[in-house]
Design a protein around this motif. Structure first.
Motif, PDB file in Angstrom:
ATOM      1  N   PHE A 162      -3.507  -8.968  15.780  1.00 17.27           N
ATOM      2  CA  PHE A 162      -3.208  -9.186  17.193  1.00 17.27           C
ATOM      3  C   PHE A 162      -4.149 -10.238  17.745  1.00 17.27           C
ATOM      4  CE2 PHE A 162      -2.182  -4.762  16.258  1.00 17.27           C
ATOM      5  CZ  PHE A 162      -0.912  -4.631  16.794  1.00 17.27           C
ATOM      6  N   GLU A 163      -3.612 -11.179  18.503  1.00 17.00           N
ATOM      7  CA  GLU A 163      -4.436 -12.141  19.218  1.00 17.00           C
ATOM      8  C   GLU A 163      -4.640 -11.566  20.607  1.00 17.00           C
ATOM      9  OE1 GLU A 163      -4.695 -16.884  19.452  1.00 17.00           O
ATOM     10  OE2 GLU A 163      -2.829 -16.054  20.212  1.00 17.00           O
ATOM     11  N   ILE A 164      -5.883 -11.248  20.944  1.00 17.20           N
ATOM     12  CA  ILE A 164      -6.147 -10.573  22.208  1.00 17.20           C
ATOM     13  C   ILE A 164      -7.175 -11.332  23.024  1.00 17.20           C
ATOM     14  CG2 ILE A 164      -5.577  -8.312  21.248  1.00 17.20           C
ATOM     15  CD1 ILE A 164      -8.590  -7.725  21.250  1.00 17.20           C
ATOM     16  N   SER A 165      -7.171 -11.081  24.324  1.00 18.14           N
ATOM     17  CA  SER A 165      -8.161 -11.692  25.205  1.00 18.14           C
ATOM     18  C   SER A 165      -9.431 -10.846  25.187  1.00 18.14           C
ATOM     19  CB  SER A 165      -7.613 -11.812  26.627  1.00 18.14           C
ATOM     20  OG  SER A 165      -7.347 -10.537  27.152  1.00 18.14           O
ATOM     21  N   TYR A 212     -11.274  -4.562  12.573  1.00 14.33           N
ATOM     22  CA  TYR A 212     -12.324  -5.572  12.755  1.00 14.33           C
ATOM     23  C   TYR A 212     -11.754  -6.812  13.432  1.00 14.33           C
ATOM     24  CZ  TYR A 212     -10.341  -7.703   8.519  1.00 14.33           C
ATOM     25  OH  TYR A 212      -9.492  -8.263   7.593  1.00 14.33           O
ATOM     26  N   PHE A 213     -12.657  -7.582  14.040  1.00 18.36           N
ATOM     27  CA  PHE A 213     -12.290  -8.885  14.560  1.00 18.36           C
ATOM     28  C   PHE A 213     -12.427  -9.874  13.413  1.00 18.36           C
ATOM     29  CE2 PHE A 213     -13.553  -7.085  18.749  1.00 18.36           C
ATOM     30  CZ  PHE A 213     -12.348  -7.305  19.397  1.00 18.36           C
ATOM     31  N   ALA A 214     -11.355 -10.580  13.108  1.00 22.54           N
ATOM     32  CA  ALA A 214     -11.377 -11.559  12.023  1.00 22.54           C
ATOM     33  C   ALA A 214     -12.149 -12.784  12.476  1.00 22.54           C
ATOM     34  CB  ALA A 214      -9.953 -11.932  11.629  1.00 22.54           C
ATOM     35  N   LEU A 215     -13.129 -13.175  11.660  1.00 26.42           N
ATOM     36  CA  LEU A 215     -13.929 -14.356  11.977  1.00 26.42           C
ATOM     37  C   LEU A 215     -13.152 -15.624  11.666  1.00 26.42           C
ATOM     38  CD1 LEU A 215     -17.381 -13.302  10.552  1.00 26.42           C
ATOM     39  CD2 LEU A 215     -16.805 -13.656  12.938  1.00 26.42           C
ATOM     40  N   PRO A 216     -13.324 -16.667  12.479  1.00 28.05           N
ATOM     41  CA  PRO A 216     -12.710 -17.955  12.144  1.00 28.05           C
ATOM     42  C   PRO A 216     -13.226 -18.439  10.798  1.00 28.05           C
ATOM     43  CG  PRO A 216     -13.581 -17.974  14.378  1.00 28.05           C
ATOM     44  CD  PRO A 216     -14.060 -16.702  13.724  1.00 28.05           C
ATOM     45  N   PHE A 217     -12.391 -19.154  10.054  1.00 28.58           N
ATOM     46  CA  PHE A 217     -12.737 -19.540   8.687  1.00 28.58           C
ATOM     47  C   PHE A 217     -13.972 -20.409   8.588  1.00 28.58           C
ATOM     48  CE2 PHE A 217     -10.026 -22.951  10.160  1.00 28.58           C
ATOM     49  CZ  PHE A 217     -10.628 -24.081   9.652  1.00 28.58           C
ATOM     50  N   LEU A 251      -8.958 -12.570  17.169  1.00 29.24           N
ATOM     51  CA  LEU A 251      -7.977 -11.949  16.283  1.00 29.24           C
ATOM     52  C   LEU A 251      -8.452 -10.553  15.901  1.00 29.24           C
ATOM     53  CD1 LEU A 251      -6.939 -14.829  13.873  1.00 29.24           C
ATOM     54  CD2 LEU A 251      -5.620 -13.814  15.727  1.00 29.24           C
ATOM     55  N   LEU A 252      -7.702  -9.558  16.322  1.00 29.31           N
ATOM     56  CA  LEU A 252      -8.003  -8.171  16.000  1.00 29.31           C
ATOM     57  C   LEU A 252      -7.165  -7.770  14.794  1.00 29.31           C
ATOM     58  CD1 LEU A 252      -9.341  -5.439  16.720  1.00 29.31           C
ATOM     59  CD2 LEU A 252      -7.345  -4.997  18.177  1.00 29.31           C
ATOM     60  N   SER A 253      -7.832  -7.389  13.709  1.00 30.77           N
ATOM     61  CA  SER A 253      -7.154  -6.966  12.489  1.00 30.77           C
ATOM     62  C   SER A 253      -7.230  -5.449  12.383  1.00 30.77           C
ATOM     63  CB  SER A 253      -7.820  -7.610  11.273  1.00 30.77           C
ATOM     64  OG  SER A 253      -7.234  -7.131  10.091  1.00 30.77           O
ATOM     65  N   ILE A 254      -6.072  -4.825  12.189  1.00 33.91           N
ATOM     66  CA  ILE A 254      -6.009  -3.373  12.027  1.00 33.91           C
ATOM     67  C   ILE A 254      -5.207  -3.077  10.772  1.00 33.91           C
ATOM     68  CG2 ILE A 254      -5.285  -1.167  13.032  1.00 33.91           C
ATOM     69  CD1 ILE A 254      -5.301  -2.592  15.776  1.00 33.91           C
ATOM     70  N   ILE A 257      -9.532   3.399  20.876  1.00 34.21           N
ATOM     71  CA  ILE A 257     -10.689   2.748  20.249  1.00 34.21           C
ATOM     72  C   ILE A 257     -11.187   1.657  21.183  1.00 34.21           C
ATOM     73  CG2 ILE A 257     -11.519   1.401  18.282  1.00 34.21           C
ATOM     74  CD1 ILE A 257      -9.444   2.820  16.554  1.00 34.21           C
ATOM     75  N   PRO A 258     -12.410   1.776  21.693  1.00 30.81           N
ATOM     76  CA  PRO A 258     -12.963   0.728  22.552  1.00 30.81           C
ATOM     77  C   PRO A 258     -13.286  -0.523  21.727  1.00 30.81           C
ATOM     78  CG  PRO A 258     -14.514   2.567  22.339  1.00 30.81           C
ATOM     79  CD  PRO A 258     -13.296   2.915  21.553  1.00 30.81           C
ATOM     80  N   LEU A 259     -12.921  -1.679  22.239  1.00 33.03           N
ATOM     81  CA  LEU A 259     -13.162  -2.932  21.517  1.00 33.03           C
ATOM     82  C   LEU A 259     -14.647  -3.219  21.356  1.00 33.03           C
ATOM     83  CD1 LEU A 259     -10.330  -5.190  22.942  1.00 33.03           C
ATOM     84  CD2 LEU A 259     -10.487  -4.168  20.679  1.00 33.03           C
ATOM     85  N   ALA A 260     -15.470  -2.659  22.229  1.00 31.83           N
ATOM     86  CA  ALA A 260     -16.920  -2.870  22.120  1.00 31.83           C
ATOM     87  C   ALA A 260     -17.479  -2.300  20.819  1.00 31.83           C
ATOM     88  CB  ALA A 260     -17.632  -2.250  23.318  1.00 31.83           C
ATOM     89  N   THR A 261     -16.767  -1.368  20.182  1.00 32.10           N
ATOM     90  CA  THR A 261     -17.248  -0.760  18.938  1.00 32.10           C
ATOM     91  C   THR A 261     -16.731  -1.478  17.691  1.00 32.10           C
ATOM     92  OG1 THR A 261     -15.383   0.780  18.775  1.00 32.10           O
ATOM     93  CG2 THR A 261     -17.308   1.512  20.041  1.00 32.10           C
TER      94      THR A 261
END
Length: 184
Positions: free
Chosen positions: A51-54, A126-131, A3-6, A80-84
């Protein structure tokens, strides 16, 4: 899948752009989302996107657009590169990003942007962490106990011992069915 949070927070635009209505377009994989438009040289959008992304994606695009009478025109772009992007449990203060006027491509693949403009945008990405693994990380993704890649917790692991009849949603569904049968 992650999950990508923007959160599109604010903008700092040059004075010429301040006389127009501007909006932000986010392009993540094959999805496109748009903020509402705001007027002024310091627009404040404060809009959240998820966004739910692969995991195999390389990055995503942020575009700043100016509304026009006949057509809209682009003021700046950012790749924005996802690696960052960090993992986190909740929203942070964000970071100011300078927008550019050109996209760098190799074939059809975007590798970055170049030629800075005088426009900046405040984003919290940020990538949202699972709860169920929040306890292993602080609020901005810094590791407390175990690294994310070694974490084996999942929603299924945490709740795997519940039968489908015991879950809250199914209990409400069963109660509704019972109530309907009793009314018949």
């Amino acid at each position: 899948m992650e999950l990508l949070s923007i959160k599109v927070k604010k903008g700092r635009l040059n004075e010429a752009a301040g006389a127009f209505h501007t909006y932000v377009v986010l392009k993540v994989q094959n999805l496109k989302s748009t903020t509402i438009d705001r007027r002024g040289s310091q627009p404040c959008w404060e809009q959240d996107f998820l966004f739910e992304i692969s995991a195999d994606e390389k990055g995503f695009i942020i575009e700043l657009w100016k509304k026009g009478l006949l057509w809209d025109s682009i003021l700046g772009v950012l790749w924005i590169p996802l690696a960052t992007v960090e993992h986190a449990t909740d929203e942070g203060p964000g970071a100011w990003w300078t927008l550019h006027s050109e996209v760098v491509k190799s074939g059809n693949e975007i590798h970055g942007t170049k030629t800075p403009t005088s426009h900046e945008i405040l984003l919290d990405v940020y990538f949202a962490l699972p709860f169920d693994i929040h306890e292993d990380f602080d609020c901005r993704g810094n590791q407390r106990k175990a690294p994310l890649q070694d974490t084996t917790h999942s929603h299924q692991d945490t709740h795997g011992n519940l039968s489908s009849m015991d879950s809250g949603l199914n209990m409400k569904e069963n109660k509704l069915r019972t109530d309907i049968l009793l009314q018949s």
